[in-house]
Design an enzyme around this catalytic site. Structure first.
Site, PDB file in Angstrom:
ATOM      1  N   ASN A  22      36.157  25.690  46.720  1.00 57.34           N
ATOM      2  CA  ASN A  22      36.210  24.817  45.546  1.00 57.34           C
ATOM      3  C   ASN A  22      37.688  24.514  45.317  1.00 57.34           C
ATOM      4  O   ASN A  22      38.419  25.358  44.806  1.00 57.34           O
ATOM      5  CB  ASN A  22      35.585  25.518  44.337  1.00 57.34           C
ATOM      6  CG  ASN A  22      35.747  24.713  43.054  1.00 57.34           C
ATOM      7  OD1 ASN A  22      36.203  23.572  43.087  1.00 57.34           O
ATOM      8  ND2 ASN A  22      35.365  25.307  41.931  1.00 57.34           N
ATOM      9  N   TRP A  23      38.071  23.332  45.722  1.00 65.15           N
ATOM     10  CA  TRP A  23      39.505  22.989  45.672  1.00 65.15           C
ATOM     11  C   TRP A  23      39.981  22.727  44.243  1.00 65.15           C
ATOM     12  O   TRP A  23      41.172  22.634  43.997  1.00 65.15           O
ATOM     13  CB  TRP A  23      39.786  21.763  46.545  1.00 65.15           C
ATOM     14  CG  TRP A  23      39.654  22.013  48.025  1.00 65.15           C
ATOM     15  CD1 TRP A  23      39.151  23.133  48.649  1.00 65.15           C
ATOM     16  CD2 TRP A  23      40.048  21.113  49.084  1.00 65.15           C
ATOM     17  NE1 TRP A  23      39.215  22.971  50.009  1.00 65.15           N
ATOM     18  CE2 TRP A  23      39.754  21.754  50.305  1.00 65.15           C
ATOM     19  CE3 TRP A  23      40.610  19.833  49.106  1.00 65.15           C
ATOM     20  CZ2 TRP A  23      40.016  21.152  51.540  1.00 65.15           C
ATOM     21  CZ3 TRP A  23      40.861  19.222  50.334  1.00 65.15           C
ATOM     22  CH2 TRP A  23      40.574  19.889  51.534  1.00 65.15           C
ATOM     23  N   LYS A  24      39.030  22.547  43.308  1.00 64.10           N
ATOM     24  CA  LYS A  24      39.351  22.245  41.907  1.00 64.10           C
ATOM     25  C   LYS A  24      40.260  21.005  41.831  1.00 64.10           C
ATOM     26  O   LYS A  24      40.078  20.096  42.633  1.00 64.10           O
ATOM     27  CB  LYS A  24      39.949  23.483  41.237  1.00 64.10           C
ATOM     28  CG  LYS A  24      39.023  24.707  41.398  1.00 64.10           C
ATOM     29  CD  LYS A  24      39.357  25.870  40.512  1.00 64.10           C
ATOM     30  CE  LYS A  24      38.344  26.991  40.755  1.00 64.10           C
ATOM     31  NZ  LYS A  24      38.543  28.140  39.870  1.00 64.10           N
ATOM     32  N   HIS A  57      29.835  24.812  36.889  1.00 65.76           N
ATOM     33  CA  HIS A  57      30.986  25.718  36.997  1.00 65.76           C
ATOM     34  C   HIS A  57      31.482  26.069  35.595  1.00 65.76           C
ATOM     35  O   HIS A  57      31.433  25.238  34.682  1.00 65.76           O
ATOM     36  CB  HIS A  57      32.106  25.052  37.804  1.00 65.76           C
ATOM     37  CG  HIS A  57      33.181  26.014  38.210  1.00 65.76           C
ATOM     38  ND1 HIS A  57      34.165  26.403  37.342  1.00 65.76           N
ATOM     39  CD2 HIS A  57      33.397  26.681  39.365  1.00 65.76           C
ATOM     40  CE1 HIS A  57      34.951  27.277  37.966  1.00 65.76           C
ATOM     41  NE2 HIS A  57      34.507  27.453  39.192  1.00 65.76           N
ATOM     42  N   GLU A 107      34.344  26.212  34.437  1.00 68.85           N
ATOM     43  CA  GLU A 107      35.387  25.304  33.927  1.00 68.85           C
ATOM     44  C   GLU A 107      34.766  24.031  33.361  1.00 68.85           C
ATOM     45  O   GLU A 107      35.252  23.473  32.373  1.00 68.85           O
ATOM     46  CB  GLU A 107      36.395  25.012  35.061  1.00 68.85           C
ATOM     47  CG  GLU A 107      37.265  26.236  35.332  1.00 68.85           C
ATOM     48  CD  GLU A 107      37.766  26.376  36.759  1.00 68.85           C
ATOM     49  OE1 GLU A 107      37.758  25.398  37.522  1.00 68.85           O
ATOM     50  OE2 GLU A 107      38.174  27.510  37.114  1.00 68.85           O
ATOM     51  N   GLU A 136      29.656  33.723  39.379  1.00 73.42           N
ATOM     52  CA  GLU A 136      31.099  33.747  39.171  1.00 73.42           C
ATOM     53  C   GLU A 136      31.428  34.345  37.804  1.00 73.42           C
ATOM     54  O   GLU A 136      31.398  33.631  36.789  1.00 73.42           O
ATOM     55  CB  GLU A 136      31.658  32.317  39.240  1.00 73.42           C
ATOM     56  CG  GLU A 136      31.453  31.652  40.581  1.00 73.42           C
ATOM     57  CD  GLU A 136      32.511  30.589  40.836  1.00 73.42           C
ATOM     58  OE1 GLU A 136      33.055  30.592  41.934  1.00 73.42           O
ATOM     59  OE2 GLU A 136      32.801  29.782  39.945  1.00 73.42           O
ATOM     60  N   GLY A 164      40.397  33.178  39.169  1.00 75.20           N
ATOM     61  CA  GLY A 164      41.813  32.840  39.113  1.00 75.20           C
ATOM     62  C   GLY A 164      42.682  33.925  38.493  1.00 75.20           C
ATOM     63  O   GLY A 164      43.850  33.700  38.196  1.00 75.20           O
ATOM     64  N   SER A 206      38.240  35.247  42.629  1.00 72.05           N
ATOM     65  CA  SER A 206      39.332  35.942  43.327  1.00 72.05           C
ATOM     66  C   SER A 206      38.895  36.539  44.663  1.00 72.05           C
ATOM     67  O   SER A 206      39.386  37.583  45.072  1.00 72.05           O
ATOM     68  CB  SER A 206      39.956  37.020  42.421  1.00 72.05           C
ATOM     69  OG  SER A 206      40.515  36.418  41.258  1.00 72.05           O
ATOM     70  N   GLY A 256      38.084  29.664  45.231  1.00 77.29           N
ATOM     71  CA  GLY A 256      39.045  28.742  44.635  1.00 77.29           C
ATOM     72  C   GLY A 256      40.378  28.838  45.346  1.00 77.29           C
ATOM     73  O   GLY A 256      40.592  28.248  46.408  1.00 77.29           O
ATOM     74  N   GLY A 257      41.303  29.598  44.772  1.00 77.04           N
ATOM     75  CA  GLY A 257      42.675  29.660  45.265  1.00 77.04           C
ATOM     76  C   GLY A 257      42.820  29.877  46.765  1.00 77.04           C
ATOM     77  O   GLY A 257      43.593  29.176  47.433  1.00 77.04           O
TER      78      GLY A 257
END
Ligand code: 13P
Length: 248
Positions: A10-12, A95, A97, A167, A173, A213, A234-235
């Site tokens: 998930n590149w966000k 998600h 977010e 999640e 994150g 994470s 993500g990251g």
């Protein structure tokens, strides 16, 4: 029953179109694995160049969001037919977010799950609890409620192809990963909820990811758990580490 592993990035809100193509090229040889479904869920403006960049590879393209109408006066939104024509196969829905920053609720999330299936897109449907709910000990009830609401009127045959991402918000994150046992506890519970709502065959087929994470160092342990069928990353999906997670 053997479920095929699915590792999705998930590149966000990261990577301009040219940066996105550069990342695809950087990862190309690192993410090769015919036993795993590899998905890049990318910002809307990156979808077309990423689809082009991964052509002929094992990478599938996903979107991070969409709206439930096919077209019309919905300024700023993107529709399922637009995603389909651009080569998108998966879409992240619900998600945390989107829920917390953009106010999406379970009614809209359920509409999106329905629309994704009706449009031939595979939802990656997210659920997960806040730190407050984890500390209060009510996280299981919370997640059960999210799953029930988000799957209202979704059929067993649809759920068999669904991807659910667990999640925990406190792990996103933050560098604080759920332990493999904490993640497995909830992923197992989610499968039991699906068995209750549908049947055992459906529960055995649905793929459940952990997200929060996940990185090259902790992926193998998380993915060794019987009810964790993959990751939503993500990251670490923006780095060569992603290749190590795919091959963990
Ligand atoms: P991080 O891997 O950066 O914690 O993000 C997880 C996530 O939100 C994936 O959807």
């Amino acid at each position: 029953m053997a479920r095929r592993r699915i590792i999705a990035g998930n590149w966000k809100m990261n990577k301009t179109p040219s940066e996105a193509v550069a990342l695809c090229n950087e990862l190309k040889d690192l993410v090769k694995n015919d036993d795993v479904d590899v998905v890049y869920c990318v910002p809307a403006i990156d979808i077309v160049p990423v689809a082009e960049a991964v052509k002929g590879t094992n990478v599938h393209v996903g979107a991070e969001n969409f709206y439930i109408e096919d077209k019309g006066a919905f300024t700023g939104e993107i529709s399922a037919p637009m995603l389909k024509e651009a080569g998108v196969e998966y879409v992240i829905i619900g998600h945390s977010e989107r829920r917390d920053i953009f106010g999406e609720n379970d009614i809209l999330i359920n509409q999106k799950v329905k629309k994704a299936f009706a449009s031939g897109l595979t939802p990656i449907m997210c659920c997960g609890e806040s730190l407050a709910l984890r500390k209060a000990g009510t996280y299981k009830e919370w997640i059960a409620r999210q799953i029930k609401w988000d799957l209202t009127d979704i059929t067993a045959d649809q759920v068999k192809t669904l991807v659910i991402a667990y999640e925990p918000i406190w792990a996103i994150g933050t560098g604080e990963t759920a332990t493999a046992d904490q993640a497995e506890e909830v992923c197992k519970m989610i499968r039991e909820i699906i068995a209750d709502l549908y049947d055992q065959a459906t529960a055995d087929a649905v793929r459940i990811q952990y997200g929060g994470s996940m990185n090259a160092a902790n992926a193998a342990e998380l993915l060794s758990k019987p009810n964790i069928d993959g990751g939503l990353i993500g990251g670490a999906s923006l780095k060569p580490d992603f290749g190590q997670i795919v091959n963990a």
